[in-house]
Design an enzyme around this catalytic site. Structure first.
Site, PDB file in Angstrom:
ATOM      1  N   ASP A 187       0.836  -1.207   0.000  1.00  0.00           N
ATOM      2  CA  ASP A 187       0.000   0.000   0.000  1.00  0.00           C
ATOM      3  C   ASP A 187       0.870   1.256   0.000  1.00  0.00           C
ATOM      4  O   ASP A 187       0.603   2.209  -0.720  1.00  0.00           O
ATOM      5  CB  ASP A 187      -0.964   0.003   1.203  1.00  0.00           C
ATOM      6  N   ASP A 221       7.415   3.592   3.154  1.00  0.00           N
ATOM      7  CA  ASP A 221       7.783   4.668   4.057  1.00  0.00           C
ATOM      8  C   ASP A 221       9.313   4.599   4.229  1.00  0.00           C
ATOM      9  O   ASP A 221      10.044   5.055   3.356  1.00  0.00           O
ATOM     10  CB  ASP A 221       7.000   4.405   5.357  1.00  0.00           C
ATOM     11  N   ASP A 260      -4.567   2.321   7.450  1.00  0.00           N
ATOM     12  CA  ASP A 260      -5.290   2.554   8.700  1.00  0.00           C
ATOM     13  C   ASP A 260      -4.520   3.464   9.640  1.00  0.00           C
ATOM     14  O   ASP A 260      -3.314   3.654   9.522  1.00  0.00           O
ATOM     15  CB  ASP A 260      -5.508   1.223   9.426  1.00  0.00           C
ATOM     16  N   VAL A 269      -1.260   9.317   6.054  1.00  0.00           N
ATOM     17  CA  VAL A 269      -2.463   9.155   5.244  1.00  0.00           C
ATOM     18  C   VAL A 269      -3.227   7.887   5.635  1.00  0.00           C
ATOM     19  O   VAL A 269      -2.649   6.929   6.139  1.00  0.00           O
ATOM     20  CB  VAL A 269      -2.122   9.122   3.737  1.00  0.00           C
TER      21      VAL A 269
HETATM   22  P1  IMP Z   1       8.202   0.828   6.130  1.00  0.00           P
HETATM   23  O1  IMP Z   1       8.304   1.180   4.673  1.00  0.00           O
HETATM   24  O2  IMP Z   1       8.921  -0.440   6.484  1.00  0.00           O
HETATM   25  O3  IMP Z   1       8.601   1.967   7.015  1.00  0.00           O
HETATM   26  O4  IMP Z   1       6.714   0.526   6.549  1.00  0.00           O
HETATM   27  C1  IMP Z   1       5.637   0.706   5.722  1.00  0.00           C
HETATM   28  C2  IMP Z   1       4.393   0.384   6.507  1.00  0.00           C
HETATM   29  O5  IMP Z   1       4.154   1.407   7.481  1.00  0.00           O
HETATM   30  C3  IMP Z   1       3.195   0.362   5.610  1.00  0.00           C
HETATM   31  O6  IMP Z   1       2.938  -0.918   5.106  1.00  0.00           O
HETATM   32  C4  IMP Z   1       2.096   0.863   6.531  1.00  0.00           C
HETATM   33  O7  IMP Z   1       1.535  -0.228   7.233  1.00  0.00           O
HETATM   34  C5  IMP Z   1       2.796   1.766   7.514  1.00  0.00           C
HETATM   35  N1  IMP Z   1       2.662   3.198   7.129  1.00  0.00           N
HETATM   36  C6  IMP Z   1       3.653   4.017   6.727  1.00  0.00           C
HETATM   37  N2  IMP Z   1       3.197   5.247   6.446  1.00  0.00           N
HETATM   38  C7  IMP Z   1       1.865   5.209   6.673  1.00  0.00           C
HETATM   39  C8  IMP Z   1       0.814   6.202   6.547  1.00  0.00           C
HETATM   40  O8  IMP Z   1       0.995   7.371   6.154  1.00  0.00           O
HETATM   41  N3  IMP Z   1      -0.437   5.770   6.877  1.00  0.00           N
HETATM   42  C9  IMP Z   1      -0.700   4.507   7.293  1.00  0.00           C
HETATM   43  N4  IMP Z   1       0.254   3.553   7.421  1.00  0.00           N
HETATM   44  C10 IMP Z   1       1.523   3.901   7.120  1.00  0.00           C
HETATM   45 MG    MG Z   2       1.196  -2.234   5.444  1.00  0.00          MG
END
Ligand code: IMP
Ligand code: MG
Length: 184
Positions: free
Chosen positions: A104, A107, A163, A157
């Protein structure tokens, strides 16, 4: 009557734009895999990516598997010593398959990077990444993302699967959550 919309500061990616993104990415995935004899499998990361994955796969006219995993990533902000915890693993062999991870949002990129290595270790022929949303300003690891829906600013977001505290997944669009909601 309280509605979820009351908690949304602004709509960032509306329903039509999401539909256009799905059209474009599905066409690209189809083009990239149409001449391959290898099995194509979408690996979807629960829960947030389910909405995107089901919209995307319906637009791909090739035989295509759909699998689910639930993972979470841990690790301190600056080190690469984080690990991935698998809560729900694949129920089938992916040896020799071309796998596309469906996310989705990306980050820090940590979850995706570790999941990619995990699927490579399981014997996939190739592991590509497809995300609806990309927050490049937040990236902490070098990560090639093969299919990107849209780049967004560093805002929290929700909606279309995303969520906050397990809420707002069922909004049909992606919106910026009012800071007052999570600062409570
Ligand atoms: P990362 O890329 O390992 O930091 O983690 C990504 C995960 O963090 C995503 O799959 C989401 O579950 C969660 N996440 C990161 N940013 C957002 C946001 O803006 N809204 C909701 N969930 C987020
Ligand atoms: Mg996720």
């Amino acid at each position: 009557m309280y509605q979820m919309r009351d908690d949304i500061q602004s709509i960032l990616v509306d329903e039509n734009t999401i539909s256009d993104i799905c059209d474009r990415l599905a066409a690209k995935i189809t083009q990239d895999h149409r001449d391959s004899n290898r099995e194509l499998i979408l690996v979807t990361v629960l829960k947030g990516s389910v909405f995107f994955a089901t919209d995307l796969i319906r637009r791909i006219p090739l035989p295509c598997g759909l699998e689910f995993m639930k993972v979470s990533s841990y690790g301190s902000g600056t080190s690469t010593s984080g690990f991935i915890q698998v809560h729900l693993d694949l129920k089938r062999d992916i040896t020799g398959a071309d796998v596309i991870i469906i996310e989705d949002i990306i980050d820090s990129g940590r979850t995706l990077q570790k999941l990619k290595h995990l699927l490579e270790d399981k014997g996939a022929n190739s592991v590509k990444c497809c995300t609806l949303l990309d927050k490049p300003d937040r990236r902490q690891v070098e990560m090639q993302v093969d299919y990107v829906g849209t780049v967004i600013p560093d805002e929290f977001v929700v909606g279309y699967g995303l969520d906050f505290d397990e809420k707002y997944r069922n909004l049909p669009y992606v919106g910026i959550l009012k800071p007052s909601v999570y600062q409570k």
